[in-house]
Design an enzyme around this catalytic site. Structure first.
Site, PDB file in Angstrom:
ATOM      1  N   ALA A  66       0.540  -0.963  -0.364  1.00 53.10           N
ATOM      2  CA  ALA A  66       0.480   0.197  -0.300  1.00 53.10           C
ATOM      3  C   ALA A  66       0.938   1.032  -0.369  1.00 53.10           C
ATOM      4  CB  ALA A  66      -0.804  -0.072   1.253  1.00 53.10           C
ATOM      5  N   GLY A 112       1.216  -4.898   0.546  1.00 50.90           N
ATOM      6  CA  GLY A 112      -0.462  -4.554  -0.449  1.00 50.90           C
ATOM      7  C   GLY A 112      -0.273  -5.845  -1.111  1.00 50.90           C
ATOM      8  N   GLU A 115      -0.310  -9.327  -0.990  1.00 49.00           N
ATOM      9  CA  GLU A 115      -1.744  -9.495  -0.929  1.00 49.00           C
ATOM     10  C   GLU A 115      -2.838  -9.745  -1.857  1.00 49.00           C
ATOM     11  OE1 GLU A 115      -2.122  -6.103   2.716  1.00 49.00           O
ATOM     12  OE2 GLU A 115      -3.011  -7.972   3.724  1.00 49.00           O
ATOM     13  N   GLU A 135       4.545  -5.185   7.812  1.00 49.28           N
ATOM     14  CA  GLU A 135       3.320  -4.618   7.946  1.00 49.28           C
ATOM     15  C   GLU A 135       4.261  -4.213   9.528  1.00 49.28           C
ATOM     16  OE1 GLU A 135       2.745  -6.678   5.870  1.00 49.28           O
ATOM     17  OE2 GLU A 135       0.909  -4.918   4.769  1.00 49.28           O
TER      18      GLU A 135
HETATM   19  N1  CAA Z   1       4.210   3.342  -0.719  1.00 51.60           N
HETATM   20  C1  CAA Z   1       4.613   4.097  -1.124  1.00 51.60           C
HETATM   21  N2  CAA Z   1       6.276   4.590  -1.378  1.00 51.60           N
HETATM   22  C2  CAA Z   1       7.035   3.677  -1.741  1.00 51.60           C
HETATM   23  C3  CAA Z   1       6.630   2.142  -1.236  1.00 51.60           C
HETATM   24  C4  CAA Z   1       5.643   2.552  -0.520  1.00 51.60           C
HETATM   25  N3  CAA Z   1       4.948   0.521  -0.287  1.00 51.60           N
HETATM   26  N4  CAA Z   1       7.895   1.296  -1.695  1.00 51.60           N
HETATM   27  C5  CAA Z   1       8.596   1.954  -2.842  1.00 51.60           C
HETATM   28  N5  CAA Z   1       8.129   3.382  -2.565  1.00 51.60           N
HETATM   29  C6  CAA Z   1       8.997   4.747  -3.309  1.00 51.60           C
HETATM   30  C7  CAA Z   1       9.463   4.449  -1.897  1.00 51.60           C
HETATM   31  O1  CAA Z   1       9.462   5.757  -1.213  1.00 51.60           O
HETATM   32  C8  CAA Z   1      10.933   5.691  -3.303  1.00 51.60           C
HETATM   33  O2  CAA Z   1      10.505   5.899  -3.090  1.00 51.60           O
HETATM   34  P1  CAA Z   1      11.446   8.239  -3.636  1.00 51.60           P
HETATM   35  O3  CAA Z   1      12.834   7.709  -4.510  1.00 51.60           O
HETATM   36  O4  CAA Z   1      10.657   9.455  -3.992  1.00 51.60           O
HETATM   37  O5  CAA Z   1      11.514   8.467  -1.856  1.00 51.60           O
HETATM   38  C9  CAA Z   1      10.536   4.415  -4.246  1.00 51.60           C
HETATM   39  O6  CAA Z   1       9.608   3.993  -4.312  1.00 51.60           O
HETATM   40  C10 CAA Z   1      11.809   3.645  -4.598  1.00 51.60           C
HETATM   41  O7  CAA Z   1      11.596   2.395  -3.840  1.00 51.60           O
HETATM   42  P2  CAA Z   1      13.797   2.375  -2.208  1.00 51.60           P
HETATM   43  O8  CAA Z   1      14.356   3.872  -2.465  1.00 51.60           O
HETATM   44  O9  CAA Z   1      12.948   2.414  -1.334  1.00 51.60           O
HETATM   45  O10 CAA Z   1      13.923   1.949  -2.925  1.00 51.60           O
HETATM   46  P3  CAA Z   1      15.098   0.051  -2.858  1.00 51.60           P
HETATM   47  O11 CAA Z   1      15.259  -0.306  -3.696  1.00 51.60           O
HETATM   48  O12 CAA Z   1      16.360   0.873  -1.122  1.00 51.60           O
HETATM   49  O13 CAA Z   1      13.842  -0.459  -1.528  1.00 51.60           O
HETATM   50  C11 CAA Z   1      12.221  -1.144  -0.602  1.00 51.60           C
HETATM   51  C12 CAA Z   1      12.727  -0.715  -1.861  1.00 51.60           C
HETATM   52  C13 CAA Z   1      12.181  -2.565  -0.026  1.00 51.60           C
HETATM   53  C14 CAA Z   1      10.351  -1.942  -1.458  1.00 51.60           C
HETATM   54  C15 CAA Z   1      11.608  -0.192  -0.030  1.00 51.60           C
HETATM   55  O14 CAA Z   1      10.752   0.207  -0.462  1.00 51.60           O
HETATM   56  C16 CAA Z   1      10.373  -0.447   0.862  1.00 51.60           C
HETATM   57  O15 CAA Z   1      10.639  -1.204   1.180  1.00 51.60           O
HETATM   58  N6  CAA Z   1       9.380  -0.538   0.609  1.00 51.60           N
HETATM   59  C17 CAA Z   1       8.071  -0.183   1.483  1.00 51.60           C
HETATM   60  C18 CAA Z   1       7.815  -1.673   1.514  1.00 51.60           C
HETATM   61  C19 CAA Z   1       6.827  -2.358   2.747  1.00 51.60           C
HETATM   62  O16 CAA Z   1       6.765  -1.858   4.413  1.00 51.60           O
HETATM   63  N7  CAA Z   1       5.121  -2.384   2.515  1.00 51.60           N
HETATM   64  C20 CAA Z   1       4.372  -2.618   3.107  1.00 51.60           C
HETATM   65  C21 CAA Z   1       3.441  -1.396   3.354  1.00 51.60           C
HETATM   66  S1  CAA Z   1       1.749  -1.561   4.305  1.00 51.60           S
HETATM   67  C22 CAA Z   1       0.301  -2.369   3.554  1.00 51.60           C
HETATM   68  O17 CAA Z   1       0.740  -2.673   2.520  1.00 51.60           O
HETATM   69  C23 CAA Z   1       0.128  -2.431   4.508  1.00 51.60           C
HETATM   70  C24 CAA Z   1      -1.496  -3.055   3.986  1.00 51.60           C
HETATM   71  O18 CAA Z   1      -1.413  -4.594   4.835  1.00 51.60           O
HETATM   72  C25 CAA Z   1      -3.144  -2.614   3.344  1.00 51.60           C
END
Ligand code: CAA
Length: 259
Positions: A66, A112, A115, A135
């Protein structure tokens, strides 16, 4: 239909959906969720569509979850609404679709994103894919059905481990525990999904739909066997059944009408 965050195309009776927010690793913001709900509804009512391949843009991510930035200030009520609406309009809609959905997991499938893949009927992962539910690292739990579908797919022990550690696993590990059906090289991902749908496309459409609903009833209701009995009976009322049996007797391939 033109979308802001999706690419979609129907080709040879397969609907290809690409989540197209590569810079945000295809994270699911509100607009993308709405567009997904719309394209799923389109697939459902379009007779030309016999199956769906869902993937993410680029080679890095299927969907990284998400969109965290969007809900950082949410309160409890908003959080509940996000989960409820998302589950109803997108995740459950995919799972209950009469068309077969295949997730082609081309990289990170996190939160998500995993999911979404789990809501699909079949999952194929590229060998670079990483799958997880992170999460709890955000002080949350999965909200788009992850606690339920992961448990259904891999059992309680592995589901609890993956959700509480937030550890992401490789495609090979995911295949080992039954989370994905196949692991293939990135370059073969869409071909493998297409190969499966090319087979399913030759089968009777109403029977495919009935099979999906009956299998779903085995986990989402307490009357799976009864659902199967009723659906089995209904199949006998279809033109497809008559065509299937006639074709068998006449030793020719069946030509199903979906009626
Ligand atoms: N939401 C919003 N933006 C996201 C994102 C997310 N879930 N995942 C990545 N991005 C964005 C980053 O903010 C970044 O944007 P900027 O360049 O503007 O800063 C861009 O995508 C590239 O990401 P990274 O620089 O972080 O890339 P990386 O290679 O260093 O890392 C990653 C990759 C490990 C996937 C890391 O991006 C990450 O940990 N992302 C979040 C994953 C996460 O926690 N997902 C769960 C979300 S909560 C959810 O899903 C709730 C639910 O069940 C409903």
């Amino acid at each position: 239909m033109a979308y802001q965050n999706l690419l979609s195309e129907v080709k040879d009776n397969i609907l290809y959906i690409v989540i197209n927010r590569e810079k945000a690793l295809n994270a699911l913001n509100k607009e993308t969720l709405q567009e997904l709900a719309d394209v799923i509804a389109f697939a459902e009512k379009n007779e030309e569509v016999r199956g769906v391949i869902l993937t993410g843009a680029g080679e890095k991510a299927f969907v990284a979850g998400a969109d965290i930035k969007e809900f950082s200030n949410y309160n409890g009520t908003q959080g509940e609404e996000l989960a409820r609406k998302g589950q109803e309009n997108v995740f459950n809609a995919i799972e209950n679709s009469s068309k077969l959905f295949i997730a082609a997991i081309n990289g990170f499938a996190l939160g998500g994103g995993l999911e979404l893949a789990m809501a699909c009927h079949i999952r194929i992962a590229a060998d670079n894919a990483k799958l997880g539910l992170p999460e709890v690292t955000l002080g949350l739990i999965p909200g788009y059905g992850g606690t339920q579908r992961l448990t259904q797919l891999v059992g309680k022990g592995k589901a609890i481990e993956l959700i509480t550690t937030a550890n992401a696993i490789s495609a090979v590990e995911a295949e080992k525990i039954g989370l994905v059906n196949y692991t293939v090289p990135q370059a073969d991902l869409i071909n493998k999904a297409r190969e499966i749908l090319d087979i399913v496309k030759q089968r009777a459409p109403l029977a495919i739909s009935a099979a999906i609903q009956a299998v779903n009833a085995s986990i989402n209701t307490d009357h799976g066997f009864e659902t199967e009995i009723k659906a089995f009976g209904k199949c006998f009322e279809t033109d497809d059944f008559k065509e299937g049996v006639t074709a068998f007797v006449e030793k020719r391939p069946a030509k199903f009408s979906g009626k």
